[in-house]
Design a protein around this motif. Structure first.
Motif, PDB file in Angstrom:
ATOM      1  N   ALA A 148      -4.546  17.373  -1.223  1.00  0.00           N
ATOM      2  CA  ALA A 148      -5.450  16.318  -1.696  1.00  0.00           C
ATOM      3  C   ALA A 148      -6.285  16.772  -2.877  1.00  0.00           C
ATOM      4  N   ALA A 149      -6.277  18.070  -3.182  1.00  0.00           N
ATOM      5  CA  ALA A 149      -7.036  18.572  -4.330  1.00  0.00           C
ATOM      6  C   ALA A 149      -6.590  17.900  -5.624  1.00  0.00           C
ATOM      7  N   LYS A 150      -5.303  17.526  -5.722  1.00  0.00           N
ATOM      8  CA  LYS A 150      -4.807  16.841  -6.921  1.00  0.00           C
ATOM      9  C   LYS A 150      -5.578  15.536  -7.145  1.00  0.00           C
ATOM     10  N   PHE A 151      -5.762  14.795  -6.051  1.00  0.00           N
ATOM     11  CA  PHE A 151      -6.501  13.538  -6.142  1.00  0.00           C
ATOM     12  C   PHE A 151      -7.950  13.797  -6.544  1.00  0.00           C
ATOM     13  N   HIS A 152      -8.544  14.826  -5.950  1.00  0.00           N
ATOM     14  CA  HIS A 152      -9.946  15.127  -6.238  1.00  0.00           C
ATOM     15  C   HIS A 152     -10.136  15.546  -7.694  1.00  0.00           C
TER      16      HIS A 152
END
Length: 714
Positions: free
Chosen positions: A696-700
């Motif tokens: 989910a770091a990509k989204f963040h």
């Protein structure tokens, strides 16, 4: 034909006196590396506990009466840290019933008749498929796993043992072994069929009695009642290799090993260490540890029990090695229970035989001095240290480390089945059906518990399921904007001690999401006060990763414990898991983890990655994250800063977290809320370094960049 001879008493009289002193020192060294009565008993007790957890877990998930057995060194207590023995696990396929005589046929059951004729290798059999309505053979091939032989019999192929594919395992002979690229402990998993009767080929063994009066009559009668397995592998030189099944008396052999004294166990461990240090390095896959075990059992059966003492260990070892030498020389090592089955029937190449014989001869003639060369478990150094006192060694150090590993494995097994249940239920889209499924699991576990089956496994899994039932109901209440229902709070209150904090942190999360901030803060404060950073070990089995050594204080408590399950509840912390139906029970910062995969990422996921559809986080980071959120609501800035500092510190200092990427994502979002955008970006980039895809770091990062750019335009 070569025969074993009883000559141990003669050897004892021929050996020089100093061998008694060396034997005592050798016994002391083996004690230090964990081969002692206390650790043998602990290994067996926890091995049987794991066996029950595996059996109950698989029955729950597969809804059939499968039995699972732990076999081999780990449950026998005949291994060391240096030997790094795999866990040998045997699964029975319950749909088939193996019989040896037509009188045992039962209607409505898939009966298989054992055939042992001149075409079958000793120790092996064929399985003829029988009809279910009448006691007659099947005449037509029924599926891809049945074959008609030259005389018209329909036989079951041993390829059916591959019918169950085990993730991350590759087939080696009859076993499916964990891929060598895995960084986790190895499991050799064998699928087998079970027969309740004692094999015809082993009936002579029951009747005969060795010179040493071992095994005793009572022991053999117990063995007779253990039945046997047929394992899906044929003799290597057989013309029916794909149709033969190997007869395995593993349960009887395990019982015999349970009845050895500590000197006999130490002797076997030494044989395996010698095998690893001297023979396998030159001739891998030549002499097996099972051959060593067989030789030792033969030696015990033809000698008197009083010959096996601490002060005769070296003599006993040389005796066993001499017998092994003769076995290799003659290409003959009869199976202990089925002697017609020659374990060395395939023989050795001339070069291999010469190397093994020369090596064994060197070790035997050295009268113990060759053991000084062994690096495994620092055996050579430790023997030398008993004479020279080079360093002061903690005699309990290795036993403590072994104990910590054993207790951790119990937690990992329970954790693994908890995850399997969640993977199944998370695929159910209708909330009512999902709740009914969880309730059915709970009732099944209660049924097993009432039948007296292992309460540890049932209790642990039942508590996890109760928490998810209560949490799912709470999520429905939150969505409907009503208070928590009584059923939800009762279910959650029943399972607060599944481990030290995971269920309590989850309860605090639910209170936070319902707006009961003070209650959440109080629970979190109590948890933090009870969490000893120097003792507590995180437990996670969501995926395979390198598990570092446990804390020394944790190991020490595990060594001293007599009730490991209660200890597990007090000094371990499982990761916290939320099903998608529980999404309203965790803050929005954690909810992103349920949707971590882009469309491209999904193509890089396997069936073992279904946990990624959950929101999963280690207990301690989630504790500090929730403290940050609650103190923010309560406007207690000092406590809030302490919480975010503790969150960052634990991510760096705890080596055994399974979800550091998620913890870093939570920390990054906290940093954003503190308006520290550079620190937040650093957290997300570190998270991606740990898990490059399905993160989910990509989204963040995308959201953060858009936010920063957007604010720059105003």
């Amino acid at each position: 034909m070569f025969k074993f001879s009883s000559c141990l008493s003669n050897r004892m009289s021929e050996m020089p006196y100093y061998t008694h002193n060396v034997s005592l020192r050798l016994s002391k060294v083996l004690d230090e590396i964990g081969v002692n009565e206390r650790m043998v008993i602990k290994r067996r007790r926890l091995g049987l506990m794991n066996e029950s957890i595996l059996t109950i877990g698989h029955r729950l998930i597969h809804e059939e009466d499968v039995n699972v057995y732990n076999l081999g060194s780990t449950i026998e207590g005949t291994t060391t840290l240096g030997l790094s023995s795999d866990l040998d696990i045997l699964f029975t396929l319950p749909r088939y019933r193996v019989i040896q005589d037509w009188s045992e046929w039962e209607p409505g059951v898939e009966n298989l008749l054992m055939i042992q004729d001149d075409t079958v290798s000793p120790g092996y059999c064929l399985l003829q498929v029988l009809r279910q309505d009448v006691p007659l053979p099947v005449v037509n091939v029924i599926n891809q796993y049945s074959y008609r032989d030259r005389i018209g019999r329909v036989l079951l192929s041993n390829a059916i043992a591959n019918i169950v594919k085990i993730p991350e395992h590759v087939r080696h002979g009859p076993a499916q072994s964990r891929d060598e690229t895995s960084d986790f402990y190895g499991d050799d998993i064998v699928l087998a069929l079970y027969c309740q009767q004692w094999p015809f080929q082993a009936r002579q063994w029951i009747a005969q009695q060795g010179e040493g009066q071992w095994p005793t009559f009572d022991m053999k009668q117990y063995c007779k009642n253990t039945g046997f397995f047929v394992v899906g592998v044929g003799g290597k030189d057989s013309e029916n290799e794909e149709l033969e099944w190997r007869i395995s008396t593993s349960l009887a052999e395990r019982y015999l090993m349970f009845n050895l004294n500590i000197t006999q166990i130490r002797c076997y461990v030494l044989m395996k260490i010698i095998l690893k240090s001297f023979i396998n390095t030159q001739c891998p896959d030549s002499v097996s540890s099972f051959m060593c075990k067989t030789v030792m059992l033969h030696c015990i059966s033809i000698t008197e029990n009083h010959s096996w003492n601490e002060n005769t260990l070296l003599i006993c070892l040389n005796y066993c090695l001499t017998i092994l030498y003769n076995c290799v020389l003659n290409d003959y090592c009869p199976h202990f229970i089925i002697p017609e089955n020659n374990l060395m029937a395939r023989g050795f190449t001339p070069v291999t035989k010469r190397i093994i014989i020369d090596t064994l001869s060197y070790i035997i003639s050295s009268n113990g001095s060759a053991l000084l060369e062994i690096e495994c478990d620092q055996l050579g150094f430790r023997i030398q240290n008993t004479f020279l006192r080079l360093v002061e060694l903690d005699p309990e150090d290795m036993s403590c480390e072994i104990s910590g590993n054993l207790v951790t494995h119990i937690g990992l097994y329970v954790n693994a089945f908890h995850l399997l249940i969640l993977k199944i239920t998370n695929k159910i889209s209708h909330i009512r059906v999902l709740l009914q499924t969880l309730y059915k699991y709970l009732m099944t576990l209660t049924h097993y518990m009432n039948q007296g089956q292992n309460k540890v496994a049932c209790s642990a899994l039942a508590k996890f399921i109760s928490m998810h039932l209560g949490s799912a109901l709470a999520s429905m209440n939150i969505h409907s904007q009503v208070g928590l229902c009584r059923e939800s709070t009762v279910l959650m209150s029943l399972c607060l001690n599944v481990d030290l904090i995971s269920s309590k942190v989850k309860l605090a999360s639910i209170f936070y999401c319902t707006g009961e901030i003070e209650r959440a803060e109080l629970i979190l404060k109590n948890i933090e006060e009870s969490y000893d950073l120097n003792v507590i070990e995180p437990i996670c089995h969501c995926y395979v990763y390198k598990y570092k050594k446990c804390k020394k204080a944790f190991d020490k408590l595990c060594y001293e414990a007599e009730d490991e399950y209660t200890l597990l509840q007090n000094i371990t912390a499982s990761c916290v898991r939320f099903l998608r139906c529980e999404i309203n029970c965790c803050p929005h910062e954690l909810q992103h983890e349920m949707f971590r995969s882009t469309q491209q990422d999904l193509s890089f996921r396997s069936e073992d990655d279904d946990w990624m559809n959950l929101a999963v986080v280690d207990s301690l980071p989630y504790l500090y994250f929730l403290q940050y959120k609650t103190y923010s609501h309560l406007r207690r800035n000092r406590d809030k800063q302490a919480a975010i500092s503790n969150l960052a510190k634990c991510i760096v200092e705890e080596p055994n977290f399974g979800h550091k990427d998620t913890a870093l994502n939570l920390l990054g979002q906290c940093m954003e809320q503190e308006n520290k955008m550079d620190a937040a970006l650093t957290c997300y980039l570190l998270s991606l370094k740990i898990r490059g895809r399905n993160n989910a770091a990509k989204f963040h990062i995308c959201r953060l960049v858009i936010s920063v750019l957007g604010s720059g335009f105003h």
